[in-house]
Design a protein around this motif. Sequence first.
Motif, PDB file in Angstrom:
ATOM      1  N   GLU A 151      -4.083  12.388   1.754  1.00 27.02           N
ATOM      2  CA  GLU A 151      -4.729  13.195   0.721  1.00 27.02           C
ATOM      3  C   GLU A 151      -3.902  13.223  -0.555  1.00 27.02           C
ATOM      4  OE1 GLU A 151      -7.672  15.534  -0.905  1.00 27.02           O
ATOM      5  OE2 GLU A 151      -7.691  14.607   1.093  1.00 27.02           O
ATOM      6  N   THR A 152      -2.577  13.309  -0.430  1.00 34.43           N
ATOM      7  CA  THR A 152      -1.717  13.365  -1.609  1.00 34.43           C
ATOM      8  C   THR A 152      -1.402  11.977  -2.153  1.00 34.43           C
ATOM      9  OG1 THR A 152       0.226  13.434  -0.168  1.00 34.43           O
ATOM     10  CG2 THR A 152      -0.667  15.536  -0.907  1.00 34.43           C
ATOM     11  N   CYS A 153      -1.493  10.944  -1.313  1.00 40.10           N
ATOM     12  CA  CYS A 153      -1.233   9.578  -1.792  1.00 40.10           C
ATOM     13  C   CYS A 153      -2.202   9.180  -2.891  1.00 40.10           C
ATOM     14  CB  CYS A 153      -1.352   8.581  -0.638  1.00 40.10           C
ATOM     15  SG  CYS A 153       0.114   8.468   0.373  1.00 40.10           S
ATOM     16  N   ARG A 154      -3.445   9.646  -2.777  1.00 39.21           N
ATOM     17  CA  ARG A 154      -4.482   9.215  -3.717  1.00 39.21           C
ATOM     18  C   ARG A 154      -4.488  10.027  -5.006  1.00 39.21           C
ATOM     19  NH1 ARG A 154      -7.067   8.926   1.363  1.00 39.21           N
ATOM     20  NH2 ARG A 154      -7.893  11.035   1.164  1.00 39.21           N
ATOM     21  N   GLY A 183      -5.897   0.421  -4.903  1.00 37.05           N
ATOM     22  CA  GLY A 183      -6.587   1.434  -5.693  1.00 37.05           C
ATOM     23  C   GLY A 183      -7.813   1.966  -4.982  1.00 37.05           C
ATOM     24  N   TYR A 184      -8.570   2.756  -5.711  1.00 35.41           N
ATOM     25  CA  TYR A 184      -9.796   3.324  -5.163  1.00 35.41           C
ATOM     26  C   TYR A 184     -10.838   3.336  -6.261  1.00 35.41           C
ATOM     27  CZ  TYR A 184     -13.169   6.584  -3.329  1.00 35.41           C
ATOM     28  OH  TYR A 184     -14.335   7.161  -2.907  1.00 35.41           O
ATOM     29  N   PRO A 185     -12.050   2.787  -5.994  1.00 36.55           N
ATOM     30  CA  PRO A 185     -12.450   2.122  -4.754  1.00 36.55           C
ATOM     31  C   PRO A 185     -11.854   0.722  -4.639  1.00 36.55           C
ATOM     32  CG  PRO A 185     -14.201   1.948  -6.348  1.00 36.55           C
ATOM     33  CD  PRO A 185     -13.141   2.803  -6.997  1.00 36.55           C
ATOM     34  N   ASN A 213       0.846  -1.190   0.000  1.00 35.84           N
ATOM     35  CA  ASN A 213       0.000   0.000   0.000  1.00 35.84           C
ATOM     36  C   ASN A 213       0.882   1.240   0.000  1.00 35.84           C
ATOM     37  OD1 ASN A 213      -2.427  -1.545   0.304  1.00 35.84           O
ATOM     38  ND2 ASN A 213      -1.879  -1.816   2.457  1.00 35.84           N
ATOM     39  N   ARG A 214       0.475   2.246  -0.761  1.00 36.44           N
ATOM     40  CA  ARG A 214       1.221   3.496  -0.791  1.00 36.44           C
ATOM     41  C   ARG A 214       0.823   4.340   0.412  1.00 36.44           C
ATOM     42  NH1 ARG A 214       0.743   6.134  -6.285  1.00 36.44           N
ATOM     43  NH2 ARG A 214       2.024   4.305  -6.760  1.00 36.44           N
ATOM     44  N   VAL A 215       1.812   4.793   1.170  1.00 32.83           N
ATOM     45  CA  VAL A 215       1.536   5.572   2.374  1.00 32.83           C
ATOM     46  C   VAL A 215       2.159   6.962   2.317  1.00 32.83           C
ATOM     47  CG1 VAL A 215       1.244   3.534   3.834  1.00 32.83           C
ATOM     48  CG2 VAL A 215       3.520   4.521   3.554  1.00 32.83           C
ATOM     49  N   TYR A 216       2.836   7.291   1.236  1.00 32.78           N
ATOM     50  CA  TYR A 216       3.394   8.634   1.084  1.00 32.78           C
ATOM     51  C   TYR A 216       3.736   8.831  -0.387  1.00 32.78           C
ATOM     52  CZ  TYR A 216       6.598  12.633   1.603  1.00 32.78           C
ATOM     53  OH  TYR A 216       7.210  13.851   1.500  1.00 32.78           O
ATOM     54  N   GLN A 217       3.389  10.012  -0.922  1.00 31.34           N
ATOM     55  CA  GLN A 217       3.799  10.368  -2.286  1.00 31.34           C
ATOM     56  C   GLN A 217       3.955  11.877  -2.377  1.00 31.34           C
ATOM     57  OE1 GLN A 217       2.348   8.716  -6.297  1.00 31.34           O
ATOM     58  NE2 GLN A 217       1.136  10.579  -6.123  1.00 31.34           N
ATOM     59  N   ALA A 218       5.139  12.318  -2.741  1.00 31.16           N
ATOM     60  CA  ALA A 218       5.420  13.743  -2.902  1.00 31.16           C
ATOM     61  C   ALA A 218       5.917  14.001  -4.316  1.00 31.16           C
ATOM     62  CB  ALA A 218       6.470  14.203  -1.885  1.00 31.16           C
ATOM     63  N   VAL A 219       5.426  15.080  -4.907  1.00 26.70           N
ATOM     64  CA  VAL A 219       5.906  15.550  -6.209  1.00 26.70           C
ATOM     65  C   VAL A 219       6.563  16.902  -5.966  1.00 26.70           C
ATOM     66  CG1 VAL A 219       5.304  16.158  -8.564  1.00 26.70           C
ATOM     67  CG2 VAL A 219       4.045  14.340  -7.402  1.00 26.70           C
ATOM     68  N   LEU A 220       7.877  16.955  -6.092  1.00 22.97           N
ATOM     69  CA  LEU A 220       8.658  18.135  -5.742  1.00 22.97           C
ATOM     70  C   LEU A 220       9.231  18.752  -7.010  1.00 22.97           C
ATOM     71  CD1 LEU A 220      10.618  16.495  -2.773  1.00 22.97           C
ATOM     72  CD2 LEU A 220       8.391  17.647  -2.698  1.00 22.97           C
ATOM     73  N   ARG A 221       8.852  20.004  -7.287  1.00 22.13           N
ATOM     74  CA  ARG A 221       9.369  20.733  -8.444  1.00 22.13           C
ATOM     75  C   ARG A 221      10.626  21.490  -7.998  1.00 22.13           C
ATOM     76  NH1 ARG A 221       6.311  19.647 -13.256  1.00 22.13           N
ATOM     77  NH2 ARG A 221       4.112  19.475 -12.672  1.00 22.13           N
ATOM     78  N   ASP A 222      11.714  21.265  -8.727  1.00 19.69           N
ATOM     79  CA  ASP A 222      13.007  21.826  -8.328  1.00 19.69           C
ATOM     80  C   ASP A 222      13.635  22.516  -9.539  1.00 19.69           C
ATOM     81  OD1 ASP A 222      15.539  22.387  -7.398  1.00 19.69           O
ATOM     82  OD2 ASP A 222      15.791  20.465  -6.390  1.00 19.69           O
ATOM     83  N   THR A 223      13.768  23.841  -9.480  1.00 19.50           N
ATOM     84  CA  THR A 223      14.321  24.597 -10.602  1.00 19.50           C
ATOM     85  C   THR A 223      15.832  24.758 -10.523  1.00 19.50           C
ATOM     86  OG1 THR A 223      14.012  26.702  -9.454  1.00 19.50           O
ATOM     87  CG2 THR A 223      12.177  25.909 -10.796  1.00 19.50           C
TER      88      THR A 223
END
Length: 665
Positions: free
Chosen positions: A259-262, A631-633, A6-16
Motif C-alpha cells: 500500500e505504501t510502495c505505490r 509503474g501503475y498501470p 520492482n519496489r517492494v518497500y518504501q518508508a517515509v520517516l519524519r524525525d525531529t
Amino acid sequence: MPPNMNRVYQAVLRDTSAPISLRLRRTFGDWLVAKGLPAPEVGKPSQEFETDGARVRMDRRADCGRYVLEETHESGLIRTQVTYAESVPGMTGWVVVRVEETGETDAWQAPGFVQAYLRTARITDGAVHLTDSADAVDEDDVHRLVHLLSHRGRRVPVVVVSVVPHDPQGARARAGHLADAVAGVGVVVRFADLRAQDRFNEAMGSRLGVFGGGVRTYVASFEPATESYPDRHRPMGGPTIRKQGDRALALVAGGAVGETCRRPLPEDVQRTYRIVSRILAGKAQTGDIAGAVAPRPVPADSGPGERLRRWMLAMNGRSVPPPAPASEPAADPGGSAPDGDVHIATAVETEPALVTQSPQPGVPSFDVADLARTVAEVVARELRGELEAALDLAAASAGNGSENGEMLRRMRTLGAHVEGLRDLVAVRQGGDPLLAEAEDESDRLAGEIDRLRTEHALLQEEYAEAVAGARKLEERVRWLETRLAEAGQPAFGLSSGEPPFEPTSLMDALNLARETLVHVEIGDTDAEATKLDLAYPTLARAWASKSWDALRALDAFAQARSAGEFAGGFFDWCRSSARLTIPAGMVAMSESRTVTTNGKYSARRTFAVPEEVHPSGKVLMEAHIKIRKGGYPAPRIHFHDDSGGSTGKIWVGHVGDHLPNTHTN
C-alpha cells in the motif's frame, strides 16, 4: 530505479531529533554486522566495500546522506537504499527507505535496521507515531484508536489484530510478527481483551469490524460513518490465519507494505529529495535544501477541486458563485511533533496543518449522483455527433476499399469506447467504490495530483529510454542504407511510399490486428483494452504503438515457426536477428510459482482457446509481454503459443492492465 527492478518497500520517516545521521549510521551499521558484513568506519564521509556478493556504499555530506546495500540472491538482486536529510527551518528531518528487487525474492517486509531506528526517537509519518512493536488497546483506548484510523493526515495503513479467547498469546505473537514486518510503513495494534474488541466493533459497525482471531488492514483515508466499500480495508479471517500460519501473515504484511510502495513521496520530501541527490553528486550546495522547502504559492480560487466544481456547475446550466478569497498558507506537514511515549494514546500528532477546514459558506456541496448524470448526458450528446459523422463518412466511402476499411475500423474502435463509457457511467451511478471515496472532493483530487506527478516522473524515464533507442536506430538505419547503396540496392521501405500504421488507441491496434495478422488470434479482451484507453488517454497512444509492434512480432514469429523456419520460442525469436522483433526484456514466458499455484491468480490468467488447441477449451496463459515494465498501470499482453501445434497460431487472451498477483493484492 532500473527498469528491471520492482519496489517492494518504501518508508517515509519524519524525525525531529537531531542529528539523524548518528542514530541512522549506528543502526544501519549494526544491521550490516548482523549480516556478516564489515562495520562502517566512523567519521569517514564516503566508503565502499564488497563482501560475499554484497556491496555497500555509504555517502555523507553535511546535513544529508545515502546508504546503499546490494545483495545477490538465487532469485535476483535486492537493493536497500536509505536517504536522509536533517531538519532545516520549515522542514522536519526525514529518512526515505526503499527496497527494490529483481525476480521473486518475497522481500515485502521492513529491512532489519528499521525497527532499531524507530526505537531511537519519536518518529512519525507526519501525523501518526510509528513504533517498532504492536500497541495493546484496552476498553478506554478504543476511542483513540478510532481517532487514529480516521485521522486525515494518516498516510500509513493500520493493522488491527483481534482477540483469540482461547489463545491470548497467539494474538500477541501474531501482532508482534506483523509489527516487525511492517515497521516504518504501518501501525499494528491488538485488543487487550474482548471488551475492547466489542466496543471497537460497535463503533465501526458490522461491515468494518474485526473479530474471531482475524486481522484487518485499514488503509488511508478512512471515515467509518461514510465508508461505502468496506472490503477496501482488507480483512483476513481467523480460520485462514490458523490454517495457513505465517503464510497468511505474510500476505497481510505484504498488502500493508504494498500500500505504501505505490504512494508518491510527500511534496516537501519530493522536492528536497532531488536536492539531496544533487548534493551527494557534488552538483548542489547544502544550503539549497532550505531553498527547496518553501511551498509554491497557489491562488485560492485555482485549486483542482474548485475548478472541477465550477466547470461542472457551468456545464450543467447552473449559476457559478464567485471564487473564494485567498486563505492563509497552511503550516508545514512535516512540522515538529510534541514529545510523548509510544502508546496508542499518543499515536496521533496534533499539528495545525492537518486540521480540516470547514467548507466556505454558501458554496454548494459536491453531488456525486448529479455529476454521474451530467457526465452521461454530455458523453451521449457529444459522441452522438461523432457517430453520425462516422456513419456518413462510411456510407460516402463505399466502394473505396482501403478508405472504407479504415473508416469501419475506426467505427469499431469508437463503438468499443462508447460501450466502455456506458458501462463506466452505469457502474459509477450504481456505487463504484472509487467514486464513493470521491465524496471528499479535495482529498480525492489531491491524491490524483500526487499520482499524476508519479506518472510524470515515469514518463520522463520512458522518454529518455525512447530517445536513446531512437538514436541507436537512426545510426543503424544510416549504416544499412550506406551498405545498400554500396551494393546498388534501394533503401528498404522507401519505395512503398506508405507511412507506417500508427494506432491511436489499444482498440485501434486490436482491430487492425484482427484484420491483417494471419497467425495471431485475439480473444475477448476489448473491455480490458478499452478501460485503459478511456482511463489513460494520454498514455494509450504509446501503449497502442508498443502493442501493435508486439502483435506484429508474434505474427512474424508464428509464421516462421509454423513453416519450420524457426525452432525456438518467442523469447528466442526476440533475441535473434529477425527483423520483426521487440526487446527481449519485454517478454516473460512464465509466471512466478506463487501465481501459478494459487487458484485465485491462475484463474485470472486462464483464457478460452479452440478445443483443437486444448480439449478443455481453455488454457493458462503464463507467457506475457510487458507493454510497460514498471509503474501503475502496467499493461500486459498474455498469450499462448500454438505456432508449433495444430493451429500454427498465437492465441492472445488478454490485452489490458496488469492481472492480480501477490504484489497487487
